[in-house]
Design a protein around this motif. Structure first.
Motif, short mmCIF file in Angstrom:
data_model
loop_
_atom_site.label_atom_id
_atom_site.label_comp_id
_atom_site.label_asym_id
_atom_site.label_seq_id
_atom_site.Cartn_x
_atom_site.Cartn_y
_atom_site.Cartn_z
N MET A 210 42.63 55.34 42.33
CA MET A 210 42.13 54.62 41.15
C MET A 210 42.87 53.30 40.95
SD MET A 210 39.62 56.18 39.52
CE MET A 210 39.73 55.67 37.81
N PHE A 211 44.17 53.34 41.05
CA PHE A 211 45.00 52.15 40.84
C PHE A 211 44.85 51.19 42.02
CE2 PHE A 211 46.74 55.73 38.59
CZ PHE A 211 46.95 55.22 37.32
N LYS A 212 44.82 51.73 43.23
CA LYS A 212 44.67 50.89 44.42
C LYS A 212 43.30 50.20 44.45
CE LYS A 212 48.07 52.81 47.50
NZ LYS A 212 48.35 53.08 48.91
N ALA A 213 42.27 50.86 43.91
CA ALA A 213 40.96 50.22 43.84
C ALA A 213 41.00 49.00 42.92
CB ALA A 213 39.91 51.23 43.35
N ALA A 214 41.72 49.12 41.81
CA ALA A 214 41.85 47.97 40.89
C ALA A 214 42.65 46.85 41.55
CB ALA A 214 42.50 48.40 39.59
N VAL A 215 43.71 47.20 42.25
CA VAL A 215 44.52 46.21 42.96
C VAL A 215 43.65 45.48 43.98
CG1 VAL A 215 46.44 45.96 44.61
CG2 VAL A 215 46.73 47.38 42.56
N GLY A 216 42.88 46.24 44.75
CA GLY A 216 42.01 45.64 45.76
C GLY A 216 40.92 44.77 45.15
N ALA A 217 40.32 45.23 44.07
CA ALA A 217 39.25 44.48 43.42
C ALA A 217 39.74 43.14 42.88
CB ALA A 217 38.64 45.30 42.29
N LEU A 218 41.02 43.08 42.54
CA LEU A 218 41.61 41.83 42.03
C LEU A 218 42.25 41.01 43.15
CD1 LEU A 218 43.18 43.22 38.75
CD2 LEU A 218 41.16 41.74 38.95
N ASP A 219 42.04 41.45 44.39
CA ASP A 219 42.57 40.75 45.57
C ASP A 219 44.10 40.65 45.52
OD1 ASP A 219 42.08 39.71 48.06
OD2 ASP A 219 41.88 37.65 47.34
N LEU A 220 44.73 41.75 45.09
CA LEU A 220 46.18 41.83 45.03
C LEU A 220 46.68 42.73 46.16
CD1 LEU A 220 46.45 42.47 41.18
CD2 LEU A 220 46.76 40.29 42.37
N THR A 221 48.00 42.83 46.30
CA THR A 221 48.61 43.70 47.29
C THR A 221 49.71 44.53 46.64
OG1 THR A 221 50.36 42.16 47.92
CG2 THR A 221 48.23 41.90 49.05
N GLU A 222 50.33 45.40 47.43
CA GLU A 222 51.44 46.20 46.92
C GLU A 222 52.57 45.31 46.40
OE1 GLU A 222 52.86 49.36 49.43
OE2 GLU A 222 50.82 50.02 49.88
N ALA A 223 52.70 44.13 46.93
CA ALA A 223 53.75 43.20 46.47
C ALA A 223 53.54 42.80 45.01
CB ALA A 223 53.77 41.95 47.35
N ASP A 224 52.33 42.99 44.50
CA ASP A 224 52.02 42.63 43.11
C ASP A 224 52.26 43.77 42.12
OD1 ASP A 224 50.92 39.89 43.41
OD2 ASP A 224 49.45 40.92 44.68
N TYR A 225 52.56 44.98 42.59
CA TYR A 225 52.72 46.13 41.69
C TYR A 225 53.71 45.85 40.56
CZ TYR A 225 50.22 49.31 44.92
OH TYR A 225 49.30 49.93 45.71
N GLY A 226 54.75 45.11 40.84
CA GLY A 226 55.78 44.83 39.84
C GLY A 226 55.31 43.93 38.70
N ARG A 227 54.15 43.32 38.84
CA ARG A 227 53.63 42.47 37.76
C ARG A 227 52.37 43.04 37.14
NH1 ARG A 227 50.14 37.90 39.09
NH2 ARG A 227 49.29 38.11 41.17
N ILE A 228 52.18 44.35 37.32
CA ILE A 228 51.06 45.06 36.73
C ILE A 228 51.60 46.05 35.70
CG2 ILE A 228 49.14 46.65 37.15
CD1 ILE A 228 49.09 45.56 40.05
N ALA A 229 50.91 46.16 34.58
CA ALA A 229 51.22 47.19 33.59
C ALA A 229 49.95 47.99 33.32
CB ALA A 229 51.73 46.57 32.29
#
Length: 185
Positions: free
Chosen positions: A97-116
């Motif tokens: 679920m979370f990875k789908a949102a990350v992918g849909a926003l064209d983000l990567t695992e490196a961006d996890y620290g700036r997601i809440a």
């Protein structure tokens, strides 16, 4: 693309985070036809969008339910992406679920620290975010769900009691993210 894009990205749950589950009216197929926002939720989403936050709905349920209730309440168009358990074929805390949102926003695992991730459910929203190293924010608005973590995996990074409290918290988290990532949109 919004101008003055903030560094912090917000994933928001829907039921008892934006919508009062106690007001839901469902049809015979369990689709939510209508529901009311919880106090301050609409204003919070609008102000976050106006301030340049990227908003993703990450919610368990049927896509048509969310379209119905978010359009009815005038906040549907404010989300940059919407991830539903119905279409992902998984429910939170499943990392898909979370990875789908990350992918849909064209983000990567490196961006996890700036997601809440902001949600009402410790065992779904908080546990799922914590498992990926995403900042977890528990909205302890409803008495329908536990407010005490069952174990360490459900311990939120932050607790707020009403949606409007997210405005100040988002600004603080964004300032931290800007210092850490030194990204300016």
């Amino acid at each position: 693309m919004k101008e003055n894009r903030k560094t912090l990205i917000l994933f928001l749950d829907c039921g008892d985070t934006l919508i009062d589950e106690g007001t839901e009216i469902r049809d015979e197929h369990d689709v939510v036809l209508s529901a009311e926002l919880i106090p301050g939720a609409g204003e919070t989403v609008k102000r976050l969008a106006d301030r340049g936050y990227t908003l993703a709905l990450v919610a368990d349920g049927l896509a048509q339910s969310f379209k119905n209730i978010l359009m009815q309440n005038g906040i549907y168009e404010l989300f940059d992406t919407m991830i539903y358990s119905e279409t992902i074929k998984a429910s939170k805390p499943d990392r898909r679920m979370f990875k789908a949102a990350v992918g849909a926003l064209d983000l990567t695992e490196a961006d996890y620290g700036r997601i809440a991730m902001v949600g009402n459910n410790l065992s779904r929203d908080v546990k799922g975010a914590n498992a990926l190293g995403i900042t977890s924010v528990h909205l302890a608005w409803t008495p329908r769900y536990p407010r005490t973590p069952a174990d360490d995996s459900e311990h939120p990074d932050y607790v707020i009691n009403e949606p409007l409290e997210l405005l100040e918290l988002a600004e603080r988290l964004n300032a931290e993210a800007e210092r850490q990532y030194r990204i300016h949109f």
